[in-house]
Scaffold this active site. Structure first.
Site, PDB file in Angstrom:
ATOM      1  N   CYS A 116     -23.543  44.760  -4.902  1.00  0.00           N
ATOM      2  CA  CYS A 116     -23.670  46.057  -4.235  1.00  0.00           C
ATOM      3  C   CYS A 116     -23.487  47.198  -5.229  1.00  0.00           C
ATOM      4  O   CYS A 116     -24.264  48.165  -5.237  1.00  0.00           O
ATOM      5  CB  CYS A 116     -22.641  46.153  -3.107  1.00  0.00           C
ATOM      6  SG  CYS A 116     -22.894  47.575  -2.006  1.00  0.00           S
ATOM      7  N   CYS A 117     -22.478  47.095  -6.086  1.00  0.00           N
ATOM      8  CA  CYS A 117     -22.260  48.130  -7.105  1.00  0.00           C
ATOM      9  C   CYS A 117     -23.430  48.190  -8.079  1.00  0.00           C
ATOM     10  O   CYS A 117     -23.833  49.280  -8.511  1.00  0.00           O
ATOM     11  CB  CYS A 117     -20.965  47.852  -7.858  1.00  0.00           C
ATOM     12  SG  CYS A 117     -19.460  48.312  -6.979  1.00  0.00           S
ATOM     13  N   CYS A 199     -16.578  54.507  -2.910  1.00  0.00           N
ATOM     14  CA  CYS A 199     -17.306  54.386  -1.657  1.00  0.00           C
ATOM     15  C   CYS A 199     -16.325  54.149  -0.515  1.00  0.00           C
ATOM     16  O   CYS A 199     -15.342  53.418  -0.659  1.00  0.00           O
ATOM     17  CB  CYS A 199     -18.306  53.239  -1.733  1.00  0.00           C
ATOM     18  SG  CYS A 199     -19.665  53.530  -2.888  1.00  0.00           S
ATOM     19  N   CYS A 202     -14.978  50.644   0.542  1.00  0.00           N
ATOM     20  CA  CYS A 202     -14.243  49.895  -0.482  1.00  0.00           C
ATOM     21  C   CYS A 202     -13.030  50.653  -1.023  1.00  0.00           C
ATOM     22  O   CYS A 202     -12.484  50.282  -2.069  1.00  0.00           O
ATOM     23  CB  CYS A 202     -15.172  49.536  -1.643  1.00  0.00           C
ATOM     24  SG  CYS A 202     -16.632  48.592  -1.153  1.00  0.00           S
ATOM     25  N   CYS A 225     -16.474  49.052 -11.301  1.00  0.00           N
ATOM     26  CA  CYS A 225     -17.772  48.975 -10.635  1.00  0.00           C
ATOM     27  C   CYS A 225     -18.903  48.597 -11.574  1.00  0.00           C
ATOM     28  O   CYS A 225     -20.022  48.348 -11.134  1.00  0.00           O
ATOM     29  CB  CYS A 225     -18.092  50.292  -9.946  1.00  0.00           C
ATOM     30  SG  CYS A 225     -18.095  51.719 -11.036  1.00  0.00           S
TER      31      CYS A 225
END
Length: 236
Positions: A116-117, A199, A202, A225
């Site tokens: 995702c990162c 985010c 998270c 990240c």
């Protein structure tokens, strides 16, 4: 400049500027790279952006809009663009959050936070940095053990660019003093118990006295990240 030249420049500058004032470090970067210099900011705080625009009025500020930010972070970005003498450049991922969910399934940040990162931060950063030769980061050595050895100027081998960290030696007390002295814009979340803002899905408020970044990726072993790379290409 060749990779060897950039590496040599970074090594000599790191030694020369280790004890320099943060503004002098930014002034050095401006002399070396001119319009090829950009500030990267997550808008978790704005003291670096404030300092940079004092030294380089009109400087580009790169912001990654992941689609998962707190409303307070987006509001801080908009305030910075209005109040400071900067040019905010917002980069977005190739896919919206909804499109990503269709491709990878929902809540990828829970199942595979590294991917995702990579999709929502690292890849947009690569595109955002492409026109520049050097980037300024607000990372500090005391932020986390993974950053304790960072130098004020480094050669980023993975991107073939120079990374400038003028605040590397700053403590939280230094940050607080600068914010108070210059009445710097502050992300409201920092007044609400958050010490490191990423985010929304998270990021949590850390326990009292805990590592400032312990509220990031709670419940996983993830600590970074992926935006910052060691000279060899691996994450620090």
């Amino acid at each position: 400049m060749s990779p060897a030249d950039l590496r040599t420049l970074a090594e000599s500058a790191a030694a020369l500027l280790e004890d320099a004032d943060a503004a002098d470090v930014i002034a050095w970067a401006r002399r070396e790279f001119g319009s090829g210099l950009v500030v990267a900011s997550s808008m978790a705080d704005t003291h670096l952006v404030h300092l940079a625009q004092r030294v380089v009025p009109g400087i580009d500020v790169l912001f990654l809009d992941t689609g998962y930010h707190f409303a307070e972070t987006i509001g801080t970005r908009d305030a910075v663009a209005t109040v400071y003498d900067v040019n905010v450049v917002t980069m977005t991922p190739h896919q919206t959050v909804a499109e990503q969910a269709l491709t990878y399934g929902p809540h990828l940040y829970q199942r595979d936070p590294d991917r995702c990162c990579a999709l929502r931060k690292v890849e947009p950063l690569e595109r955002g940095l492409a026109p520049y030769r050097a980037w300024i980061t607000g990372m500090r050595r005391e932020d986390a053990p993974t950053r304790a050895g960072m130098r004020v100027v480094e050669y980023d081998k993975a991107r073939n660019k120079i990374t400038v960290a003028p605040l590397a030696r700053w403590t939280q007390q230094d940050v607080d003093a600068y914010v108070t002295r210059h009445q710097v814009l502050v992300n409201p979340l920092l007044y609400d118990g958050y010490t490191s803002v990423g985010c929304a899905p998270c990021t949590r408020r850390p326990s009292p006295g805990a590592d400032p970044r312990s509220g990031r990726w709670v419940g996983s072993s993830k600590t970074e990240c992926g935006l910052r790379q060691q000279p060899g290409g691996s994450e620090r």
